[in-house]
Motif scaffolding. Structure first.
Motif, PDB file in Angstrom:
ATOM      1  N   SER A 203      49.999  25.561  53.198  1.00 16.40           N
ATOM      2  CA  SER A 203      50.593  26.795  53.659  1.00 16.40           C
ATOM      3  C   SER A 203      51.956  26.926  53.364  1.00 16.40           C
ATOM      4  N   HIS A 388      46.569  28.430  47.992  1.00 16.77           N
ATOM      5  CA  HIS A 388      47.886  29.159  48.768  1.00 16.77           C
ATOM      6  C   HIS A 388      48.205  30.496  50.000  1.00 16.77           C
ATOM      7  N   LEU A 392      48.474  29.964  53.923  1.00 12.77           N
ATOM      8  CA  LEU A 392      49.103  30.976  54.202  1.00 12.77           C
ATOM      9  C   LEU A 392      48.137  31.733  55.421  1.00 12.77           C
ATOM     10  N   LYS A 395      47.552  29.973  58.712  1.00 12.67           N
ATOM     11  CA  LYS A 395      48.778  29.666  59.242  1.00 12.67           C
ATOM     12  C   LYS A 395      48.814  30.847  60.461  1.00 12.67           C
TER      13      LYS A 395
END
Length: 406
Positions: A203, A388, A392, A395
């Protein structure tokens, strides 16, 4: 906690011969027990033979054949019979669930590679020469075998297994009551997205390249497999060149497997050292690598339409080469030992959701994923790397799970 330790054995020529004979005799016991179950069920009485019945016959078998079956540990032979019993239990469970049954099969000597001793001190003894600086393991019928112990063993040794891989021999210790070794807190949380182009993306936007060990060794492996294919597949006795060709293929696969395992351990250790909480997608690797179903042609009997099997086979090969399942298992084990937390989250739409963490709007749409690597939100226009974005969102979902459990 429990932990397994695996060490390379360095047997003498005589001990190596005895180890091979031990595998051969346990394989014979396994196949004989399987044949007994098959014959009993095929009889008109439909008799079911269970582990207790076969274990009770071991004393007579050992007395009848003292040079072979009577030479080895009684408890290790019971473990071999339990291994067959577990295979039948799994067979009946799959039948009941409607899955592919997979009836237990006879084992060739080259495919039966493990003997287990259920208890340390019963037919085996770990560190049998404590007065010596060289660690050894004592195996009944084999002797004191030298061990290349590259790290200390912690906890209480419960079971000892001997395994053959190619021309190498290993001892595997299953230990209980292993103390945890917690690392100091870092206050960091991270989400990771596993892929094939990049092995993982976190992340924070860091990419770890996919080493592609199978692809790097493909040329040498293909040549070795082509050479092996020149020999007959089914023959009663292999020639010296045939056996050498088979060993070379096995040696290449073992090297790829060891390099992949080393890479997984290093990446998992790096994550565990740097972060307190690690989120990842809950992946069904077996389902993701399943071959597509055939598409029969309605206009022609016996003909089939294109179903993308060739392209799917290439993707499956890349997924299996990355070894996501093995990596996540290693990550979970290391996190447990270090006092970290690993949180699997739902993988749906992780790479199609516009991430609010970098100024996104949270919009979910299939069209957001432009290509395999590019993410462009159709609502707010946010542009980012798709891996990415997935990390994210992983997370964020791991944080929600953490807050719900707090």
């Amino acid at each position: 906690m429990r932990r397994a330790y695996r060490f390379l054995l360095r047997p003498t020529v005589r001990q190596e011969r005895a180890l091979a004979e031990m595998l051969r005799d346990h394989c014979s016991l396994y196949n004989g027990a399987l044949q007994e179950r098959r014959d009993a069920y095929r009889h008109s009485s439909r008799t079911s033979v269970r582990y207790g019945d076969q274990s009770a016959q071991l004393r007579e078998i050992r007395a009848f054949d003292p040079e072979r079956q009577g030479r080895w540990s009684f408890s290790s032979q019971q473990a071999t019979l339990r291994r067959l019993d577990r295979a039948f239990q799994a067979f009946f469970r799959r039948v009941k669930a409607g899955d592919t049954p997979g009836y237990p099969r006879f084992k060739g000597v080259g495919h039966f590679d493990t003997v287990t001793f259920p208890r340390d001190g019963d037919g085996c003894r770990w560190n049998s020469t404590p007065h010596d600086t060289q660690t050894r393991v004592r195996l009944q019928g084999v002797g004191h075998v030298r061990v290349h112990r590259h790290r200390p063993v912690k906890g209480r040794v419960k079971t000892v297994s001997v395994k053959r891989e190619g021309r190498r021999w290993y001892v595997i210790l299953a230990c209980d009551e292993v103390p945890a070794e917690p690392l100091p807190p870092t206050g960091s949380r991270v989400g990771i997205d596993l892929g094939t182009v990049h092995f993982l993306t976190d992340s924070d936007g860091h990419h770890v390249a996919n080493p592609g060990f199978l692809g790097k060794a493909a040329g040498e492996l293909v040549a070795a497999r082509h050479h092996l294919a020149t020999f007959p597949k089914r023959t009663r006795r292999r020639t010296k060149k045939h056996r050498a060709a088979a060993r070379k293929v096995a040696r290449l696969h073992a090297k790829i497997r060891r390099r992949r395992l080393d890479h997984h351990h290093k990446q998992a250790l790096a994550l565990v050292r740097e972060h307190d909480v690690i989120g990842h997608e809950r992946l069904n690797t077996a389902g993701m690598t399943r071959a597509p179903a055939p598409r029969p042609d309605p206009d022609r009997d016996g003909a089939f339409l294109a179903n993308g099997a060739a392209a799917k086979a290439g993707l499956n090969r890349m997924i299996l080469d990355a070894g996501w399942g093995q990596f996540l298992k290693i990550l979970a084990d290391k996190a447990e030992s270090a006092g970290r937390r690993v949180i699997p989250v739902d993988a749906r739409n992780t790479s199609r959701t516009c991430p609010p963490e970098i100024g996104g709007c949270g919009h979910v749409a299939k069209e957001n994923r432009v290509t395999q690597a590019k993410f462009t939100c159709v609502n707010c226009g946010l542009v980012a790397h798709a891996d990415h974005v997935g990390a994210l969102n992983v997370k964020h979902r791991a944080g929600l799970v953490l807050c719900a459990g707090a």
